[in-house]
Design an enzyme around this catalytic site. Sequence first.
Site, short mmCIF file in Angstrom:
data_model
loop_
_atom_site.label_atom_id
_atom_site.label_comp_id
_atom_site.label_asym_id
_atom_site.label_seq_id
_atom_site.Cartn_x
_atom_site.Cartn_y
_atom_site.Cartn_z
CG HIS A 108 -1.59 1.10 1.36
ND1 HIS A 108 -2.86 1.48 0.53
CD2 HIS A 108 -1.92 2.30 2.50
CE1 HIS A 108 -3.43 2.51 0.90
NE2 HIS A 108 -2.82 2.87 1.96
N GLY A 117 -7.13 3.17 2.58
CA GLY A 117 -8.31 3.48 1.80
C GLY A 117 -7.43 4.09 0.33
N PRO A 120 -3.58 7.90 -0.66
CG PRO A 120 -2.24 6.11 -0.50
CD PRO A 120 -3.65 6.67 -1.06
CG ASP A 143 -5.40 -0.20 2.79
OD1 ASP A 143 -4.92 -1.31 2.05
OD2 ASP A 143 -5.83 0.79 2.23
#
Length: 261
Positions: A108, A117, A120, A143
Amino acid sequence: MDHLGNDLMIPFIYASNNENGYRCALNLRDYNCVPELLLLHPLGKGKMQDEIRSVFPDVPCVYWGSDLKTLEDDYGVDLSSLILLSINFGYLFNNRDLALFRDAWNLHIGYLPWNRGSNPNVWSIIEGTPAGVTLHRISEKLDGGEILKAERVDVFSWDTGYTLYFRLVSKSEEMIQYIADLLHERESLKSFLPDSPGSFHCLRDFEEVKLINLDSVDSFKGFIDRVRALTFPPYKNAYFLDENGRKVFVDIVLSPEDDLE
């Protein structure tokens, strides 16, 4: 780059999309990490699918939308022996899907637990939260799984959403060596849950922050942070409405003094 040898590797399925998924695929190949299967967005709904496939031309490719369990019969693989590695893959795996695999990891482009989400890079600028890249276990909570490794990325006063995003992509590419070490079992697998709830944003939050209310009161810093976070050419994000109700889009150009010397 320190290439790994052709020793035994834990087999994996690579689920990816977009620029980051493509660049990380190139790095996986450089570290002799070739997946058993590629899992891509449905045809016509993904980005850089042909480029990702070109990195692993001999690897079978499947598209999201079918029962993952059928992959065992269709492609002769034992899913329980595979790691599911997701990078920029835009679809959620439920517990039934996750139970099929030996383990499931996601890379992520946010420093978890902050900015779970979407987008970012945007929220790190607007809210001043930490930016970075995190490898974590996939869970049904978006996440929200155990963290395997997290790396910070600096956020500069002259960053835009664009410049920060591509620095996060570069950090993702660097993280591939750690992932390769895990796949080649040259690194011990350790994980932990964060002790803070962090933050979460959905696509609706992103859509709402794009509209600038010219009658609202804000600091100059707040305004500039918002516009620079949303500056991501060629996309048009930040906008206000003129007296005729037309959208007028706003971007910003920032240049630190050192770059002008």
